[in-house]
Write a protein that holds these residues in place. Structure first.
Motif, PDB file in Angstrom:
ATOM      1  N   ARG A  61       0.858  -1.185   0.000  1.00 31.23           N
ATOM      2  CA  ARG A  61       0.000   0.000   0.000  1.00 31.23           C
ATOM      3  C   ARG A  61       0.889   1.228   0.000  1.00 31.23           C
ATOM      4  N   PRO A  62       0.494   2.285  -0.708  1.00 28.02           N
ATOM      5  CA  PRO A  62       1.300   3.506  -0.615  1.00 28.02           C
ATOM      6  C   PRO A  62       1.254   4.055   0.805  1.00 28.02           C
ATOM      7  N   CYS A  63       2.383   4.419   1.308  1.00 27.50           N
ATOM      8  CA  CYS A  63       2.378   4.941   2.664  1.00 27.50           C
ATOM      9  C   CYS A  63       3.457   5.996   2.822  1.00 27.50           C
ATOM     10  N   ARG A  64       3.361   6.786   3.853  1.00 30.79           N
ATOM     11  CA  ARG A  64       4.377   7.793   4.118  1.00 30.79           C
ATOM     12  C   ARG A  64       4.412   8.102   5.602  1.00 30.79           C
ATOM     13  N   ILE A  65       5.416   8.788   5.996  1.00 31.62           N
ATOM     14  CA  ILE A  65       5.558   9.142   7.399  1.00 31.62           C
ATOM     15  C   ILE A  65       5.585  10.662   7.502  1.00 31.62           C
ATOM     16  N   ASP A  66       4.656  11.210   8.253  1.00 31.17           N
ATOM     17  CA  ASP A  66       4.585  12.655   8.439  1.00 31.17           C
ATOM     18  C   ASP A  66       4.958  12.997   9.879  1.00 31.17           C
ATOM     19  N   ALA A  67       5.265  14.248  10.068  1.00 34.07           N
ATOM     20  CA  ALA A  67       5.505  14.719  11.434  1.00 34.07           C
ATOM     21  C   ALA A  67       4.616  15.933  11.683  1.00 34.07           C
ATOM     22  N   ILE A  68       4.153  16.060  12.910  1.00 36.00           N
ATOM     23  CA  ILE A  68       3.351  17.237  13.257  1.00 36.00           C
ATOM     24  C   ILE A  68       4.000  17.897  14.464  1.00 36.00           C
ATOM     25  N   ALA A  69       4.289  19.160  14.314  1.00 36.38           N
ATOM     26  CA  ALA A  69       4.869  19.924  15.423  1.00 36.38           C
ATOM     27  C   ALA A  69       3.768  20.785  16.032  1.00 36.38           C
ATOM     28  N   VAL A  70       3.539  20.615  17.332  1.00 37.44           N
ATOM     29  CA  VAL A  70       2.511  21.410  18.020  1.00 37.44           C
ATOM     30  C   VAL A  70       3.224  22.314  19.020  1.00 37.44           C
ATOM     31  N   SER A  71       3.073  23.604  18.845  1.00 42.18           N
ATOM     32  CA  SER A  71       3.671  24.542  19.820  1.00 42.18           C
ATOM     33  C   SER A  71       2.566  25.127  20.697  1.00 42.18           C
ATOM     34  N   LEU A  72       2.770  25.020  22.004  1.00 44.51           N
ATOM     35  CA  LEU A  72       1.793  25.557  22.954  1.00 44.51           C
ATOM     36  C   LEU A  72       2.419  26.738  23.675  1.00 44.51           C
ATOM     37  N   ASP A  73       1.582  27.621  24.164  1.00 46.43           N
ATOM     38  CA  ASP A  73       2.156  28.675  25.007  1.00 46.43           C
ATOM     39  C   ASP A  73       2.111  28.217  26.463  1.00 46.43           C
ATOM     40  N   THR A  74       2.527  29.065  27.379  1.00 45.53           N
ATOM     41  CA  THR A  74       2.656  28.629  28.784  1.00 45.53           C
ATOM     42  C   THR A  74       1.305  28.277  29.405  1.00 45.53           C
ATOM     43  N   ARG A  75       0.247  28.858  28.847  1.00 49.90           N
ATOM     44  CA  ARG A  75      -1.075  28.494  29.363  1.00 49.90           C
ATOM     45  C   ARG A  75      -1.644  27.272  28.639  1.00 49.90           C
ATOM     46  N   ARG A  76      -0.787  26.640  27.849  1.00 50.05           N
ATOM     47  CA  ARG A  76      -1.139  25.431  27.102  1.00 50.05           C
ATOM     48  C   ARG A  76      -2.256  25.670  26.082  1.00 50.05           C
ATOM     49  N   GLU A  77      -2.237  26.850  25.551  1.00 47.31           N
ATOM     50  CA  GLU A  77      -3.137  27.146  24.434  1.00 47.31           C
ATOM     51  C   GLU A  77      -2.329  26.951  23.146  1.00 47.31           C
ATOM     52  N   LEU A  78      -3.004  26.507  22.096  1.00 49.17           N
ATOM     53  CA  LEU A  78      -2.306  26.252  20.838  1.00 49.17           C
ATOM     54  C   LEU A  78      -1.740  27.545  20.259  1.00 49.17           C
ATOM     55  N   ARG A  79      -0.449  27.515  19.978  1.00 44.63           N
ATOM     56  CA  ARG A  79       0.184  28.706  19.404  1.00 44.63           C
ATOM     57  C   ARG A  79       0.432  28.480  17.909  1.00 44.63           C
ATOM     58  N   ALA A  80       0.931  27.305  17.566  1.00 46.34           N
ATOM     59  CA  ALA A  80       1.220  27.023  16.147  1.00 46.34           C
ATOM     60  C   ALA A  80       1.189  25.520  15.920  1.00 46.34           C
ATOM     61  N   LEU A  81       0.820  25.133  14.691  1.00 47.72           N
ATOM     62  CA  LEU A  81       0.841  23.715  14.343  1.00 47.72           C
ATOM     63  C   LEU A  81       1.445  23.584  12.952  1.00 47.72           C
ATOM     64  N   LYS A  82       2.368  22.680  12.850  1.00 50.74           N
ATOM     65  CA  LYS A  82       3.019  22.514  11.553  1.00 50.74           C
ATOM     66  C   LYS A  82       2.941  21.053  11.150  1.00 50.74           C
ATOM     67  N   HIS A  83       2.434  20.811   9.932  1.00 49.83           N
ATOM     68  CA  HIS A  83       2.327  19.440   9.427  1.00 49.83           C
ATOM     69  C   HIS A  83       3.379  19.256   8.327  1.00 49.83           C
ATOM     70  N   VAL A  84       4.355  18.407   8.569  1.00 51.65           N
ATOM     71  CA  VAL A  84       5.399  18.158   7.566  1.00 51.65           C
ATOM     72  C   VAL A  84       5.128  16.816   6.913  1.00 51.65           C
ATOM     73  N   LYS A  85       4.783  16.870   5.624  1.00 48.45           N
ATOM     74  CA  LYS A  85       4.497  15.615   4.919  1.00 48.45           C
ATOM     75  C   LYS A  85       5.813  14.955   4.516  1.00 48.45           C
ATOM     76  N   ASN A  86       5.783  13.634   4.494  1.00 50.07           N
ATOM     77  CA  ASN A  86       6.952  12.886   4.042  1.00 50.07           C
ATOM     78  C   ASN A  86       8.213  13.249   4.818  1.00 50.07           C
ATOM     79  N   ALA A  87       8.056  13.368   6.137  1.00 52.19           N
ATOM     80  CA  ALA A  87       9.165  13.879   6.938  1.00 52.19           C
ATOM     81  C   ALA A  87      10.315  12.886   7.030  1.00 52.19           C
ATOM     82  N   ILE A  88      10.005  11.617   6.999  1.00 47.57           N
ATOM     83  CA  ILE A  88      11.058  10.623   7.230  1.00 47.57           C
ATOM     84  C   ILE A  88      11.080   9.616   6.078  1.00 47.57           C
ATOM     85  N   GLU A  89      12.294   9.332   5.620  1.00 47.95           N
ATOM     86  CA  GLU A  89      12.449   8.338   4.553  1.00 47.95           C
ATOM     87  C   GLU A  89      13.398   7.249   4.987  1.00 47.95           C
ATOM     88  N   LEU A  90      13.235   6.118   4.362  1.00 45.72           N
ATOM     89  CA  LEU A  90      14.110   4.989   4.659  1.00 45.72           C
ATOM     90  C   LEU A  90      15.534   5.329   4.263  1.00 45.72           C
TER      91      LEU A  90
END
Lengths: 122, 510
Positions: free
Chosen positions: A93-122
């Motif tokens: 099956r076609p597959c891939r590995i992505d990474a998601i970076a979630v940045s929170l502020d000190t009050r644990r509210e979402l500050r930024a979210l980054k979705h990196v497709k195809n982040a890791i390769e063999l």
């Protein structure tokens, strides 16, 4: 303290999952354990099996979230994914590995979210 | 999906056809190159990924396998960037597979998708031109390859241009061979013989050398003008034929030393320093590149301070001087490079340099001189036909206003005598058309002596203590001198001049 860290991680994964669902991903598994470790999220989109590694940080004092996915960590993730594919007979099956970076502020509210497709390769 | 593209890989001055097969399959994303690639090809993965993305195409996510076949040849070089990138795009369905048939691609990619020239494109074009494939090369390489003629070549500036050309969207123009302006590859400034005052017999000797392709040894005290004379030899050699120019250009292409586009039209002159290693001289090293002797192919190899060269370096010259080519055998490969050149060696007669100087006293002991001269071994000296003594000029000769003969005039005479020689060896296929390459059987056939000449040669051998090996040399040189004189038989004055060019054979030395 350890509980706080786990809490932050869980929170990030929750946020990532909501984000993925909003983008039309179908979540197949969460926190799937393998003999080599754990896969944070496994989803399906457009026929692709997508493995996701979620990284959450509340400050950038120790660098951006994704910088902590080192070579060794990448190797572990790849092993996990191979295990998953084998376990459910999904090879070919076609597959891939992505990474998601979630940045929170000190009050644990979402500050930024980054979705990196195809982040890791063999 | 699978895609196949052709490319070429340089092996010595030849090239072999390489199939670049690219398979993009499902699975965990990976990108691997198999088929004995060297590090520069392995590293190309990162260049190709960036180049494809920055050319505005999507890099496929999947298991990418690139195979370079035949898999038993070790491949090297950056020329595979373009074929691999094109193959990947072909395998993702961006190019229909039948359009990749009959193409031969090569070129280095930069991260922004631009194409950069690579080493050895000319060698690939010459060897694989017969395969009737259309070449797509970086612009600069395309102009090199277009000079060979009758091969369809296109030059492209970027990956995008190549893909659009293959898909027929935006066809490339063939390189403009007409723009061969005289400015391209203009002869480097070879100094003229007219600047050399006096030394008439040396100039004459060099003219003989140029005519017959003989190797020369110049002997003389420091400051007598040995280097000055040697540097002017290329100026009197006949112009390169197109065939010879292609050979020389190919060697420079393989060595990655082509400075401008187009063929090298003038004879190369190489003057390596005496600290040169043997690998740099004969060729070799990890990539088995051509050495100085091959870079001097069809030209002149000038070795100043001859005895100062390392002994092993000098001895390696023996076989190439004889056969006109060098075979570099290593554990993994065996390569042949041509190296037909005129050797000019210059040396002092003794360590201090003033042994033959009439005015300055030589400080050396006879033992020192002996040791100095013994650095040049007999077998090596045997391959140098002409020995010329270059004396120091006195004040009258130096201050004269009279300029010498122009190189151009001498060159005309050299051309004529070369033509005579070419006619002689025409029906001998594979023979190099100079007298210097005659073998002893040919000497018997072509060196008919007049009675007088035979008598003189006999006297010379008896009286001057000339060795048997020098006998052949004298015949060869006198054949050349007779050719310059347009004389069918060798006369006595040809012999006497030839004997004069063998000063190291006469036992007067040391």
């Amino acid at each position: 303290m350890p509980r706080t860290r786990q809490h932050i991680g869980k929170l990030g994964e929750k946020i990532a999952e909501t984000f993925l669902i909003s983008r039309g991903f179908l979540i197949l598994d969460r926190n799937f354990s393998t003999p080599f470790g754990e896969i944070d999220l496994i989803a399906e989109q457009n026929g692709y099996i997508v493995f996701l590694e979620v990284k959450t940080r509340i400050s950038e004092r120790f660098g951006p979230p994704l910088s902590s996915i080192t070579r060794t960590k990448q190797r572990h993730i790849l092993k996990n994914c191979q295990f998953y594919l084998k376990r459910f007979g999904l090879y070919g099956r076609p597959c891939r590995i992505d990474a998601i970076a979630v940045s929170l502020d000190t009050r644990r509210e979402l500050r930024a979210l980054k979705h990196v497709k195809n982040a890791i390769e063999l | 999906m699978l895609a196949k593209v052709n490319s070429g890989c340089v092996m010595g001055i030849d090239a072999c056809l390489i199939d670049v097969e690219v398979d993009v399959a499902n699975g965990l994303p990976s990108f691997s190159v198999v088929g004995l690639p060297d590090t520069s090809i392995r590293e190309s993965r990162d260049r190709i990924r960036s180049a494809i993305r920055n050319s505005g195409y999507a890099f496929p996510s999947g298991k990418i396998t690139v195979n370079l076949s035949p898999a038993n040849i070790k491949k090297e070089g950056v020329g595979f960037d373009l074929p691999i990138a094109t193959g990947i795009l072909g395998a993702t369905g961006l190019i229909s597979p039948d359009k990749l048939d009959g193409l031969l691609l090569g070129g280095e990619l930069s991260l922004n998708g631009r194409l950069k020239p690579f080493r050895g494109a000319l060698a690939i074009a010459i060897s694989l031109g017969k395969s009737r494939r259309t070449f797509i090369l970086p612009e600069k390489n395309a102009r090199e390859a277009a000079d060979i003629g009758d091969i369809p070549v296109y030059g492209a500036s970027s990956l995008r241009k190549v893909i659009e050309h293959i898909n027929g969207i935006n066809p490339l123009d063939p390189p403009d061979t007409e723009q061969k302006s005289p400015g391209r590859n203009k002869p480097h400034d070879i100094p003229d013989f007219k600047d050399v005052k006096g030394q008439e017999h040396v100039k004459r000797g060099l003219e003989v050398a140029a005519s017959g392709g003989h190797n020369v040894l110049l002997l003389g005290p420091p400051g007598s003008g040995k280097s000055m004379l040697a540097q002017r030899l290329p100026g009197i050699l006949p112009d390169l034929s197109t065939e010879a120019a292609l050979e020389t250009t190919t060697i420079y292409s393989v060595a990655g030393r082509l400075k401008s586009d187009g063929l090298i039209r003038e004879r190369p002159v190489r003057s390596p320093h005496h600290t040169i290693s043997y690998a740099a001289m004969t060729g070799g090293g990890s990539r088995s590149l051509p050495g100085e002797i091959s870079l001097a192919h069809n030209g002149v190899l000038f070795l100043d301070e001859f005895p100062e060269f390392r002994r092993d370096v000098l001895e390696t010259l023996r076989q190439p001087l004889e056969s006109g080519e060098i075979t570099i055998d290593r554990a993994r490969r065996s390569l042949r490079y041509p190296c037909r050149f005129i050797l000019i060696a210059a040396m002092n007669p003794c360590p201090c340099g003033y042994f033959t100087d009439p005015h300055k006293r030589c400080q050396c002991t006879s033992h020192q001189i002996q040791r100095y001269l013994s650095k040049i071994s007999g077998p090596l000296l045997d391959r140098i036909d002409i020995h010329l003594e270059v004396p120091r000029l006195n004040y009258e000769q130096l201050s004269t206003r009279r300029t010498g003969e122009h190189s151009e005039t001498i060159k005309k005479r050299v051309n004529e005598s070369r033509n005579t020689q070419e006619k002689r060896f025409r029906d001998k296929p594979g023979h190099l058309a100079y007298n210097a390459y005659m073998v002893s059987r040919e000497l018997e056939n072509f060196c008919a002596l007049s009675n007088e000449a035979e008598e003189l040669l006999k006297t010379a051998i008896l009286e001057l203590g000339i060795s048997a090996r020098a006998y052949d040399k004298i015949l060869k040189i006198s054949r050349t001198i007779a050719d310059m004189d347009t004389s069918e038989t060798i006369e006595s004055h040809h012999i006497s001049e030839a004997v004069g060019y063998r000063c190291l054979d006469r036992n007067l030395w040391v």
